[in-house]
Design a protein around this motif. Structure first.
Motif, mmCIF file in Angstrom:
data_model
loop_
_atom_site.group_PDB
_atom_site.id
_atom_site.type_symbol
_atom_site.label_atom_id
_atom_site.label_comp_id
_atom_site.label_asym_id
_atom_site.label_seq_id
_atom_site.Cartn_x
_atom_site.Cartn_y
_atom_site.Cartn_z
ATOM 1 N N VAL A 1 0.891 -1.163 -0.090
ATOM 2 C CA VAL A 1 0.039 0.197 -0.056
ATOM 3 C C VAL A 1 0.963 1.250 -0.030
ATOM 4 N N VAL A 2 0.522 2.353 -0.500
ATOM 5 C CA VAL A 2 1.013 3.522 -0.761
ATOM 6 C C VAL A 2 -0.021 4.611 -0.460
ATOM 7 N N ASP A 3 0.709 5.818 -0.047
ATOM 8 C CA ASP A 3 -0.411 6.860 0.399
ATOM 9 C C ASP A 3 -0.403 7.947 -0.155
ATOM 10 N N SER A 4 -1.453 8.640 -0.778
ATOM 11 C CA SER A 4 -1.674 9.973 -1.103
ATOM 12 C C SER A 4 -1.861 10.847 0.193
ATOM 13 N N PRO A 5 -2.029 12.239 -0.109
ATOM 14 C CA PRO A 5 -2.553 13.133 1.100
ATOM 15 C C PRO A 5 -3.615 12.527 1.864
ATOM 16 N N ARG A 6 -4.613 12.010 1.078
ATOM 17 C CA ARG A 6 -5.897 12.040 1.523
ATOM 18 C C ARG A 6 -6.533 10.398 1.521
ATOM 19 N N MET A 7 -5.530 9.646 0.901
ATOM 20 C CA MET A 7 -6.052 8.261 0.472
ATOM 21 C C MET A 7 -4.919 7.401 0.481
ATOM 22 N N SER A 8 -5.214 6.121 0.978
ATOM 23 C CA SER A 8 -4.169 5.090 0.631
ATOM 24 C C SER A 8 -4.668 4.161 -0.280
ATOM 25 N N HIS A 9 -3.877 3.641 -1.092
ATOM 26 C CA HIS A 9 -3.792 2.700 -2.226
ATOM 27 C C HIS A 9 -3.441 1.404 -2.123
ATOM 28 N N TYR A 10 -4.076 0.355 -2.464
ATOM 29 C CA TYR A 10 -3.671 -0.888 -2.386
ATOM 30 C C TYR A 10 -3.130 -1.096 -4.094
#
Length: 351
Positions: free
Chosen positions: A246-255
């Motif tokens: 998982v990687v993280d944007s400022p407002r959201m985590s992405h699988y």
């Protein structure tokens, strides 16, 4: 990553030149950083992601600044690379999307074609983001997809857990009772284990392994120290049986990527990993968990996402071909590579 020497301004047809122009700018430079600071964006627009894609795919980073009346108004980040005989421009992996107030579809088409002419690009591929407003280039081919996003706005994982379907809670507990533990990878050797699980999944599904070990190492070295990525490994009796990145944007985590061993699937490790990843996102105060788009027709994967309560969000991939003859031959070669025999050969060569 080498900085571009000088931004280049590309002329557009006379009817648009007074209003819109496009420049290639340095994603590490002040112009691009100022655009990021003034707009809603994702991780996939940031300089750190430019470094990761360059290391992971061996391409040349390409940040396009769309200027209205000479002032930066919007932009998109990506990279171009040579594949066989063609230069391909990818905006971006896994998502692109336009940051800032976007131009109209017709103006966007002209901007992208102007950039392609300057860079010698045969095909442009613009991936929408579920976090940003979508604009479709008018002369592109459009492939409709949908991502799935779980709303984490309540900020309370216990409340989310109680709201999950009973079979999710059952399978997570089954995994824990079987002695499976999910922990963050903390060494290069564990990143290699993760990549091995990803490769096993691709070979089991007779699919082309599109992601490289260099990409895994770049994410580990660039994002993990910032707390913006986690390689989660599920182990049973010390052996890795599944993994999720998982990687993280400022407002959201992405699988981003997952993998598993065939022997470990009976212990429901993917449910335990998703449980862990979603809880991690809540603890970081993120507002959503993004499962990314499923492949077309992959109903089993869509069911896995929706059972967590994730809602479908329409996205699309927009493709502009600027050199049709070169791309017809390239498409044929790629279709061969995606057959079971072709993908097995490519995977063997990559090993």
């Amino acid at each position: 990553m080498q900085a571009l020497a000088q931004p280049q301004t590309m002329a557009l047809p006379a009817d648009d030149a007074a209003r819109w122009s496009v420049r290639v700018v340095d994603p590490e430079g002040a112009e691009w950083r100022a655009l990021l600071a003034s707009t809603q964006h994702t991780l996939f627009h940031e300089p750190v992601w430019a470094r990761i894609t360059q290391r992971g795919f061996g391409g040349e980073v390409c940040a396009l600044s769309f200027e209205r009346d000479g002032e930066p108004a919007a932009g998109v980040l990506g990279f171009w690379f040579r594949s066989l005989w063609a230069r391909l421009l990818q905006l971006n992996f896994p998502y692109g999307g336009i940051i800032g107030p976007p131009p109209s579809g017709g103006e966007l088409s002209r901007l992208l074609r102007a950039a392609a002419d300057d860079l010698g690009i045969a095909r442009i591929r613009l991936n929408d983001s579920p976090a940003l407003e979508s604009v479709a280039p008018t002369d592109a081919e459009h492939l409709a997809l949908r991502s799935h996003v779980l709303d984490l706005g309540c900020g309370d994982y216990d409340a989310l857990w109680k709201g999950f379907k009973s079979r999710i809670r059952r399978d997570v507990r089954k995994s824990e009772r079987a002695g499976v533990v999910a922990l963050e990878a903390s060494s290069p050797a564990e990143i290699d284990e993760f990549y091995g699980l990803y490769r096993q999944s691709m070979e089991r599904n007779r699919a082309l392994a599109k992601y490289t070990p260099a990409l895994m190492r770049a994410i580990y070295e660039e994002l993990v120290p910032l707390g913006r990525a986690a390689f989660l490994l599920a182990r049973r009796e010390g052996e890795p049986i599944a993994g999720v990145l998982v990687v993280d944007s400022p407002r959201m985590s992405h699988y981003l990527i997952g993998g598993s061993s065939s022997a470990g699937l009976q212990y429901c490790p993917n449910d335990l990993l998703l449980h862990t990843a979603i809880r991690r996102a809540v603890e970081r105060g993120l507002g959503g968990f993004d499962f990314l788009p499923s492949g077309i027709g992959d109903e089993a994967l869509e069911r896995f996402k929706t059972k967590w309560g994730a809602e479908p969000v329409p996205t699309a991939v927009h493709t502009i071909v600027t050199k049709p003859a070169a791309m017809r031959a390239w498409d044929l070669a790629y279709r061969v590579a995606e057959t079971p025999l072709g993908s097995a050969l490519v995977n063997m060569l990559r090993r």
